[in-house]
Design a protein around this motif. Structure first.
Motif, PDB file in Angstrom:
ATOM      1  N   ASN A  47      75.842  46.102  -0.267  1.00 40.49           N
ATOM      2  CA  ASN A  47      75.819  47.359   0.482  1.00 40.49           C
ATOM      3  C   ASN A  47      74.728  48.240  -0.084  1.00 40.49           C
ATOM      4  N   MET A  48      74.098  49.007   0.792  1.00 43.99           N
ATOM      5  CA  MET A  48      73.087  49.957   0.324  1.00 43.99           C
ATOM      6  C   MET A  48      73.090  51.176   1.240  1.00 43.99           C
ATOM      7  N   PHE A  49      72.647  52.296   0.664  1.00 41.90           N
ATOM      8  CA  PHE A  49      72.679  53.569   1.361  1.00 41.90           C
ATOM      9  C   PHE A  49      71.354  54.304   1.174  1.00 41.90           C
ATOM     10  N   VAL A  50      70.910  54.961   2.229  1.00 38.11           N
ATOM     11  CA  VAL A  50      69.749  55.848   2.170  1.00 38.11           C
ATOM     12  C   VAL A  50      70.225  57.200   2.685  1.00 38.11           C
ATOM     13  N   ASP A  51      70.106  58.222   1.855  1.00 37.52           N
ATOM     14  CA  ASP A  51      70.582  59.573   2.207  1.00 37.52           C
ATOM     15  C   ASP A  51      72.031  59.556   2.684  1.00 37.52           C
ATOM     16  N   GLY A  52      72.878  58.744   2.013  1.00 38.15           N
ATOM     17  CA  GLY A  52      74.298  58.683   2.341  1.00 38.15           C
ATOM     18  C   GLY A  52      74.648  57.818   3.539  1.00 38.15           C
ATOM     19  N   ALA A  60      59.805  50.769   2.482  1.00 40.81           N
ATOM     20  CA  ALA A  60      58.963  51.300   1.408  1.00 40.81           C
ATOM     21  C   ALA A  60      58.910  52.820   1.489  1.00 40.81           C
ATOM     22  N   GLY A  61      59.013  53.454   0.330  1.00 41.62           N
ATOM     23  CA  GLY A  61      58.979  54.908   0.251  1.00 41.62           C
ATOM     24  C   GLY A  61      60.348  55.544   0.221  1.00 41.62           C
ATOM     25  N   GLU A  62      61.373  54.829   0.691  1.00 38.02           N
ATOM     26  CA  GLU A  62      62.725  55.367   0.683  1.00 38.02           C
ATOM     27  C   GLU A  62      63.376  55.143  -0.687  1.00 38.02           C
ATOM     28  N   ILE A  63      64.368  55.968  -0.984  1.00 37.44           N
ATOM     29  CA  ILE A  63      65.191  55.762  -2.178  1.00 37.44           C
ATOM     30  C   ILE A  63      66.512  55.200  -1.700  1.00 37.44           C
ATOM     31  N   VAL A  64      66.830  54.004  -2.176  1.00 34.70           N
ATOM     32  CA  VAL A  64      68.026  53.299  -1.747  1.00 34.70           C
ATOM     33  C   VAL A  64      69.042  53.289  -2.888  1.00 34.70           C
ATOM     34  N   LYS A  65      70.303  53.518  -2.536  1.00 36.48           N
ATOM     35  CA  LYS A  65      71.391  53.503  -3.507  1.00 36.48           C
ATOM     36  C   LYS A  65      72.168  52.205  -3.328  1.00 36.48           C
ATOM     37  N   ILE A  66      72.346  51.477  -4.433  1.00 37.46           N
ATOM     38  CA  ILE A  66      73.008  50.171  -4.404  1.00 37.46           C
ATOM     39  C   ILE A  66      74.146  50.182  -5.413  1.00 37.46           C
ATOM     40  N   SER A  67      75.297  49.650  -5.023  1.00 40.61           N
ATOM     41  CA  SER A  67      76.409  49.522  -5.963  1.00 40.61           C
ATOM     42  C   SER A  67      76.014  48.581  -7.081  1.00 40.61           C
ATOM     43  N   PHE A  68      76.263  49.021  -8.312  1.00 43.35           N
ATOM     44  CA  PHE A  68      75.885  48.232  -9.472  1.00 43.35           C
ATOM     45  C   PHE A  68      76.677  48.750 -10.657  1.00 43.35           C
ATOM     46  N   THR A  69      77.412  47.872 -11.321  1.00 44.89           N
ATOM     47  CA  THR A  69      78.211  48.282 -12.467  1.00 44.89           C
ATOM     48  C   THR A  69      77.672  47.622 -13.726  1.00 44.89           C
ATOM     49  N   ARG A  70      77.378  48.451 -14.698  1.00 44.81           N
ATOM     50  CA  ARG A  70      76.932  47.974 -16.005  1.00 44.81           C
ATOM     51  C   ARG A  70      77.367  49.021 -17.018  1.00 44.81           C
ATOM     52  N   LYS A  71      77.965  48.570 -18.097  1.00 44.76           N
ATOM     53  CA  LYS A  71      78.517  49.509 -19.072  1.00 44.76           C
ATOM     54  C   LYS A  71      77.447  50.292 -19.808  1.00 44.76           C
ATOM     55  N   SER A  72      76.324  49.663 -20.134  1.00 43.05           N
ATOM     56  CA  SER A  72      75.276  50.383 -20.851  1.00 43.05           C
ATOM     57  C   SER A  72      74.213  50.860 -19.874  1.00 43.05           C
ATOM     58  N   LYS A  73      73.577  51.960 -20.207  1.00 43.13           N
ATOM     59  CA  LYS A  73      72.553  52.552 -19.343  1.00 43.13           C
ATOM     60  C   LYS A  73      71.314  51.668 -19.306  1.00 43.13           C
ATOM     61  N   LEU A  74      70.784  51.479 -18.137  1.00 42.92           N
ATOM     62  CA  LEU A  74      69.542  50.725 -17.972  1.00 42.92           C
ATOM     63  C   LEU A  74      68.366  51.656 -18.191  1.00 42.92           C
ATOM     64  N   PRO A  75      67.334  51.162 -18.830  1.00 44.10           N
ATOM     65  CA  PRO A  75      66.119  51.978 -18.870  1.00 44.10           C
ATOM     66  C   PRO A  75      65.504  52.023 -17.471  1.00 44.10           C
ATOM     67  N   VAL A  76      64.573  52.914 -17.253  1.00 44.84           N
ATOM     68  CA  VAL A  76      63.868  52.951 -15.965  1.00 44.84           C
ATOM     69  C   VAL A  76      62.946  51.740 -15.938  1.00 44.84           C
TER      70      VAL A  76
END
Length: 85
Positions: A47-52, A60-76
């Motif tokens: 599943n993915m979301f753009v602006d909710g 390209a150019g959009e910011i997409v939100k994807i479900s992802f679970t990881r206990k430690s923070k990922l670097p950029v």
């Protein structure tokens, strides 16, 4: 033959349940993506979301939100898509 996939974009935000990626390429639901770390992390975009808004395609150019679970923070990091292989 390069099996790295194509450069998809960069992680710009994350929390305990999702990541947000600024896309350089089109991303489709069910694409396989890989986050390049010491030990790479790969998964299928369910599943993915753009602006909710739930989407099957983000471009390209959009910011997409994807479900992802990881206990430690990922670097950029850069993220790659396995599509087109």
């Amino acid at each position: 033959v390069n099996h790295q996939g194509i450069y998809l974009g960069k992680i710009v935000k994350q929390n305990n349940s999702s990541i947000e990626i600024k896309l350089n390429e089109t991303l489709n639901r069910l694409d396989a993506i890989r986050i390049k770390l010491k030990d790479d992390i790969g998964f299928i975009v369910q599943n993915m979301f753009v602006d909710g808004e739930k989407r099957d395609v983000a471009t390209a150019g959009e910011i997409v939100k994807i479900s992802f679970t990881r206990k430690s923070k990922l670097p950029v990091l850069h993220i790659f898509s396995e599509k087109g292989l």
